[in-house]
Design an enzyme around this catalytic site. Structure first.
Site: not given
Length: 353
Positions: A177, A300, A315
């Site tokens: 992004h 996990d 990110s």
């Protein structure tokens, strides 16, 4: 021993990273001797990229200065706001004052002091349009300086994760992004930028309604690579040599991404990158073309214990499925930190061109 004098740009970086916030959502050191394949075109003519997953410090200097707010200047004649009077708006980019190019706060301040309260012409970029405005800076009674009455920003810094590296071109991508201004939420126009080596020092675990974040230390003296684009699908840069390492794997097409088991690569402790299990819960139509192409859930137990799920700084963490690079993690769901969104890798590649 004589103390070494810091360079001006290093001092500026230290100011940027002091009290660092993870302005980027979701973030490998490759061990020496890792096998490396130079060919980036695999079977069926597929593009081959190295999934990285290591955090980096990211610095970005804007092209022009962004107006992030308007205020009043206290003068001998009362409160004035030249910025409001000339029509400046939050989100405007000031590129020139008269014929002086301005890319830093210091440059704006210097030009305004030199004009001494005379009328100046502002060149402004507003949502892709180029505009002109006439303004006369007001003299502040507190320190005698001339001001427009506008809060401006010229740079941003934070921690994020490198998604892929192309050993054939030396190009890399991170975040999935764009880097947006924290006040205006607009994409910060890139003039220059770079990434720096980082290590993760600690993690604030994510909780419902309170996203977690990674904290890191950065090498402010040397860049790993430079940035050339800041887009809604990620930030993109170039390195001169193989600083990431790793083995290229095939790139998946959007239609190959399926609901089911997958993994992400991320760096949530020190300099170590590990692979963690996730589940792709939903795949959105490719034509949406944004940075929320799939929803993933961290399954996990190790990652859930360390981070609570997806946290700020992750990110860009690459998503792998069926031996292919399918995308990158981009956002966390605030009310459920175990879940987040991801972008198709092909969307990032299209933006990188």
């Amino acid at each position: 021993m004589q103390k070494r004098e810091e360079k001006p740009w290093t001092k500026r970086l230290r100011r940027m990273f002091a009290g660092l916030m993870s302005l980027l959502l979701v973030g490998m050191a490759i061990p020496p001797g890792t096998a490396f394949a130079a060919d980036t075109e695999g079977a069926e003519g597929r593009r081959m990229l190295v999934p990285v997953g290591h955090t980096v410090g990211i610095k970005l200097f804007s092209q022009g200065v962004m107006v992030v707010g308007l205020t009043d200047v206290v003068t001998d004649c009362g409160e004035q706001s030249p910025a409001k009077e000339c029509g400046l708006r939050q989100g405007d980019i000031i590129t020139h004052i008269d014929d002086h190019r301005v890319d830093t706060i210091e440059q704006v301040q210097a030009v305004l002091q030199d004009t001494g309260g005379e009328e100046v012409e502002l060149s402004i970029s507003r949502q892709g349009r180029n505009l002109k405005a006439q303004a006369t800076a007001a003299q502040c009674t507190q320190d005698g300086s001339y001001r427009l009455g506008a809060w401006i920003r010229d740079s941003m810094a934070g921690i994020g994760t490198v998604t892929y590296y192309d050993p054939k071109t030396g190009k890399f991508a991170a975040l999935g992004h764009g880097i947006n201004d924290v006040d205006t939420h607009l994409l910060l126009p890139l003039q220059t930028g770079g990434v720096m080596r980082s290590t993760v020092t600690d993690v604030r675990r994510g909780e419902k309604g309170k996203p977690g974040e990674l904290h890191g230390q950065f090498d402010l003296e040397r860049d790993l690579g430079s940035l050339y684009a800041n887009t809604d699908q990620g930030v993109f840069g170039q390195v001169d040599n193989d600083v990431f390492g790793g083995v290229p794997i095939p790139v998946a097409k959007p239609e190959e991404v399926r609901v089911g088991a997958a993994t992400i690569r991320c760096n949530v402790s020190g300099d170590r990158v590990e692979e963690y299990a996730v589940e792709i819960l939903r795949v959105y139509p490719p034509e949406t073309g944004n940075d929320r192409c799939m929803m993933v859930e961290v399954t996990d137990p190790r990652l859930l214990e360390q981070t609570g799920g997806v946290v700020q700084g992750m990110s860009g963490s690459p998503i792998l499925q069926d031996g292919k690079l399918v995308g990158a993690v981009t956002h966390v769901l605030v009310n459920d930190p175990t879940r987040g969104y991801g972008i198709f890798i092909e969307n990032m590649l299209a933006a990188a061109a």
